[in-house]
Design an enzyme around this catalytic site. Structure first.
Site, short mmCIF file in Angstrom:
data_model
loop_
_atom_site.label_atom_id
_atom_site.label_comp_id
_atom_site.label_asym_id
_atom_site.label_seq_id
_atom_site.Cartn_x
_atom_site.Cartn_y
_atom_site.Cartn_z
N ASP A 1 4.05 14.32 -21.93
CA ASP A 1 4.58 14.09 -20.58
C ASP A 1 4.99 15.46 -20.02
O ASP A 1 6.18 15.74 -19.88
CB ASP A 1 5.76 13.13 -20.65
CG ASP A 1 5.33 11.78 -21.18
OD1 ASP A 1 4.47 11.14 -20.55
OD2 ASP A 1 5.81 11.39 -22.26
N HIS B 1 7.17 11.51 -32.16
CA HIS B 1 8.63 11.60 -32.13
C HIS B 1 9.14 12.38 -33.34
O HIS B 1 10.05 13.20 -33.23
CB HIS B 1 9.27 10.20 -32.13
CG HIS B 1 8.96 9.40 -30.90
ND1 HIS B 1 8.12 8.32 -30.90
CD2 HIS B 1 9.40 9.53 -29.62
CE1 HIS B 1 8.04 7.80 -29.68
NE2 HIS B 1 8.81 8.53 -28.88
N SER C 1 3.70 5.59 -27.55
CA SER C 1 4.19 4.26 -27.91
C SER C 1 3.25 3.19 -27.33
O SER C 1 3.12 2.10 -27.88
CB SER C 1 5.60 4.06 -27.36
OG SER C 1 6.41 5.10 -27.81
O1 PAF Z 1 9.77 10.20 -22.60
C1 PAF Z 1 10.51 9.20 -22.75
O2 PAF Z 1 10.43 8.48 -23.76
C2 PAF Z 1 11.48 8.82 -21.65
O3 PAF Z 1 10.98 9.11 -20.40
C3 PAF Z 1 12.88 9.45 -21.85
C4 PAF Z 1 12.84 10.95 -21.76
C5 PAF Z 1 13.45 9.02 -23.19
C6 PAF Z 1 13.83 8.95 -20.75
O4 PAF Z 1 13.94 7.56 -20.77
#
Ligand code: PAF
Length: 281
Positions: A152, A37, A188
């Site tokens: 993702d 993040h 996470s």
């Molecule tokens: O990747 C994520 O953490 C989630 O899918 C997101 C983009 C915050 C949407 O809830």
């Protein structure tokens, strides 16, 4: 760093920034923040006046209630990490009613078919849930730029499509996968792994790198067989492995020049679902 716990106070803040002509970079999250993040905020910091993050565990994107229940929630810790990073100006932690004022319904989208591949097939409704929350967050945050991790990868493509379908003036940025020292993609969900499981899970990235080498000499069906053999014993259950076209996300059975391909893998370690991918060169 300012912390907002409801839409009213947050929208006052955002509207003030917009009136002052500030550019806004946004990275939405579901919390349990890690270095991956932080790398989103680092990218956002380079090209925006204001960096905003959100933390919201979005119920409509979980097709498995147990997964939603077990999703790590570490708000106090997350706020400290954001403070210490010195990269974020504001964090928005909405309540369910701020995102779903008319009840918790997911919208239904047509993303041109990519929503039905891989994660879409494995987790029915997942991308409708992601689309619903991201559309609403984009409406509330009004970003110029938004940042999503390549871990993702399919989600990243879905968001690019969402912006196109809704004709939003938001530039979507994909940020490279951040990995642990042993190659495990940061997630996470890794919090739920024991130290031993974290070590054994390094096989996922090692396998992807081998796949990249194998594509030079082996057929895709041979590669698939090799990958299946790697995961056929032990604690880790291979959910799927495939090589797909990066644009259509459709699985391929041979590679051709001038197209981009990526290997995608999902492995379950006990009840923890790990996902990873690698661009093939
Ligand atoms: O990747 C994520 O953490 C989630 O899918 C997101 C983009 C915050 C949407 O809830």
């Amino acid at each position: 760093m300012q912390v907002f716990y409801d839409y009213n106070s947050f929208s006052n803040y955002i509207n003030t920034q917009k009136k002052q002509g500030k550019s806004i970079g946004f990275a939405p999250t579901m919390g349990a923040l890690h270095e991956g993040h932080i790398s989103l905020y680092q990218e956002a910091r380079k090209e925006n006046d204001i960096v905003v993050s959100s933390i919201f565990v979005n119920p409509t994107q979980f097709n498995n209630p147990e997964d939603l229940e077990k999703y790590p929630r570490t708000i106090e810790d997350d706020i400290k990490k954001l403070e210490n990073s010195n990269l974020v100006d504001a964090v928005y932690i909405p309540r369910v009613e701020d995102i779903y004022p008319n009840g918790m319904e997911r919208k239904s989208y047509n993303f041109g078919g990519i929503e039905n591949e891989m994660e879409g097939a494995a987790r029915p409704g997942h991308f409708d849930g992601v689309g619903t929350v991201v559309e609403e967050l984009f409406r509330q945050v009004q970003p110029d730029n938004a940042y999503f991790g390549e871990k993702d990868f399919q989600q990243l493509k879905i968001i690019e499509k969402l912006v196109e379908v809704l004709d939003l003036k938001i530039k979507i940025h994909g940020v490279k996968i951040h990995r642990e020292h042993n190659g495990l993609a940061m997630s996470s969900r890794n919090m739920r792994l024991s130290e031993t499981e974290k070590e054994t899970s390094s096989i996922i990235y090692k396998t992807l790198k081998q796949v990249n080498d194998w594509t030079k000499t082996l057929s895709i069906s041979d590669i698939k067989e090799k990958v299946e053999n790697i995961f056929c014993q032990g604690e880790m259950a291979l959910e799927y492995f495939m090589i797909a076209d990066e644009e259509t996300l459709k699985e391929v059975d041979s590679l051709s020049e001038n197209k981009n391909y990526r290997a995608f893998i999902v492995v379950n370690v006990g009840s923890v679902r790990l996902i990873d991918n690698l661009h093939l060169d």
